[in-house]
Scaffold this motif. Structure first.
Motif, PDB file in Angstrom:
ATOM      1  N   VAL A  70       2.927 -33.332 -20.704  1.00  0.00           N
ATOM      2  CA  VAL A  70       2.825 -32.768 -19.440  1.00  0.00           C
ATOM      3  C   VAL A  70       1.521 -33.011 -18.829  1.00  0.00           C
ATOM      4  CG1 VAL A  70       3.501 -30.873 -17.793  1.00  0.00           C
ATOM      5  CG2 VAL A  70       4.724 -31.280 -20.020  1.00  0.00           C
ATOM      6  N   GLU A 112       5.735 -21.350 -18.306  1.00  0.00           N
ATOM      7  CA  GLU A 112       4.586 -22.286 -18.366  1.00  0.00           C
ATOM      8  C   GLU A 112       4.844 -23.802 -18.268  1.00  0.00           C
ATOM      9  OE1 GLU A 112       3.153 -22.791 -22.791  1.00  0.00           O
ATOM     10  OE2 GLU A 112       3.019 -20.524 -22.199  1.00  0.00           O
ATOM     11  N   SER A 113       4.119 -24.644 -18.036  1.00  0.00           N
ATOM     12  CA  SER A 113       4.211 -25.995 -17.705  1.00  0.00           C
ATOM     13  C   SER A 113       4.703 -26.750 -18.930  1.00  0.00           C
ATOM     14  CB  SER A 113       3.010 -26.762 -17.235  1.00  0.00           C
ATOM     15  OG  SER A 113       2.743 -26.361 -15.941  1.00  0.00           O
ATOM     16  N   SER A 114       4.578 -26.309 -20.304  1.00  0.00           N
ATOM     17  CA  SER A 114       5.023 -26.961 -21.437  1.00  0.00           C
ATOM     18  C   SER A 114       6.687 -26.730 -21.247  1.00  0.00           C
ATOM     19  CB  SER A 114       4.420 -26.428 -22.565  1.00  0.00           C
ATOM     20  OG  SER A 114       4.873 -25.227 -22.905  1.00  0.00           O
ATOM     21  N   ASP A 160       4.557 -32.287 -13.769  1.00  0.00           N
ATOM     22  CA  ASP A 160       5.001 -30.728 -13.364  1.00  0.00           C
ATOM     23  C   ASP A 160       4.392 -30.812 -11.920  1.00  0.00           C
ATOM     24  OD1 ASP A 160       5.550 -28.394 -12.788  1.00  0.00           O
ATOM     25  OD2 ASP A 160       4.563 -27.394 -14.585  1.00  0.00           O
ATOM     26  N   THR A 207       3.195 -25.859 -10.273  1.00  0.00           N
ATOM     27  CA  THR A 207       2.984 -25.005 -11.267  1.00  0.00           C
ATOM     28  C   THR A 207       1.681 -23.968 -10.807  1.00  0.00           C
ATOM     29  OG1 THR A 207       1.905 -24.673 -13.582  1.00  0.00           O
ATOM     30  CG2 THR A 207       1.423 -26.696 -12.639  1.00  0.00           C
ATOM     31  N   ALA A 219       0.525 -27.706 -22.587  1.00  0.00           N
ATOM     32  CA  ALA A 219       1.163 -28.520 -21.687  1.00  0.00           C
ATOM     33  C   ALA A 219       0.793 -29.999 -21.874  1.00  0.00           C
ATOM     34  CB  ALA A 219       0.976 -28.123 -20.146  1.00  0.00           C
TER      35      ALA A 219
END
Length: 255
Positions: A31, A219-221, A5, A8, A26
């Motif tokens: 990630v 969110e990053s996930s 990512d 973020t 994540a």
């Protein structure tokens, strides 16, 4: 499968109640490389703490976001210079021009953008560009500053195919996130005409959540939904999307 990512905002107040759990989601999703852009000096300490807490996963940038370019922007630029001299950062960002919220600050936004590009060149770092309602203005500055040591990421790319090629001509990767999953996002209609070697993945969390989370906190996930979409667009496996875009991120950020 390692997913990167490249953009973020892990320090965002939106994550204050569940930041540790959000980051763990994540990491559990693969990630494991999280690049964190700056906004202004008020977030520096929170960014440094994130890096300390997740030294294998969090990689910081330093810069002044264009919507935070105010009357005190020269003080903010001094803070950036101090930080770059004192600490290891992996990019100067996010920087650029935003005319969506306030057109009256264009002059100082341009000055801040130029000065930060020059700092990036001094430290041989990539830049990460924020551009909103300002493609012509951003390209004008890039044209003036183009050189062998100007490169980076055009964050949250939302332009046309022609603008994509122009950004790439300045040695910019295109940051692709949730917008690629939107029905009206448009970039999904031509992305397959852009070589995957020019693409990096991002969330811009907590903003711009992909479908089916659109309108909710990102969110990053959730970047997995972007991987899934690009797999469909490019007609290659999700593993290839993850591998190529992660290598592209390493080419840009040097880690």
């Amino acid at each position: 499968m390692i997913i990167t990512d490249t953009h973020t905002h892990l320090y965002s107040e939106s994550f204050d109640e569940d930041r540790i759990d959000m980051i763990q989601r994540a990491l559990d999703s693969g990630v494991t490389r999280l690049f964190v852009p700056a906004i202004d000096s008020t977030y520096t300490n929170a960014m440094l703490k994130l890096e300390k807490d997740y030294p294998e996963n969090v990689f910081l940038m330093m810069g002044l976001h264009p919507t935070h370019v105010k009357e005190n922007y020269l003080d903010e630029l001094s803070h950036i210079k101090e930080q770059l001299a004192a600490h290891k950062f992996y990019a100067v960002g996010e920087i650029g021009i935003d005319l969506y919220w306030d057109k009256t600050t264009l002059g100082i936004q341009q000055d801040a953008f130029r000065q930060q590009i020059q700092l990036a060149k001094q430290y041989r770092l990539p830049i990460v560009i924020h551009c909103r309602d300002a493609f012509d203005e951003v390209f004008e500055v890039l044209e003036q500053e183009k050189s062998d040591d100007l490169f980076g990421v055009f964050h949250c790319f939302t332009g046309s195919l022609e603008q994509a090629h122009q950004a790439i001509s300045y040695k910019m990767k295109l940051g692709i996130g949730g917008v690629a999953t939107f029905k009206n996002g448009k970039i999904d209609q031509f992305l397959n005409q852009i070589d995957l070697n020019h693409i990096v993945l991002e969330t811009d969390a907590p903003y711009l959540a992909p479908k089916p989370f659109r309108g909710k906190r990102n969110e990053s996930s959730y970047i997995l939904k972007v991987v899934e979409k690009l797999s469909d667009i490019y007609q290659v496996s999700e593993e290839i999307i993850a591998d190529v875009t992660t290598q592209n991120s390493k080419d840009v950020f040097g880690i």
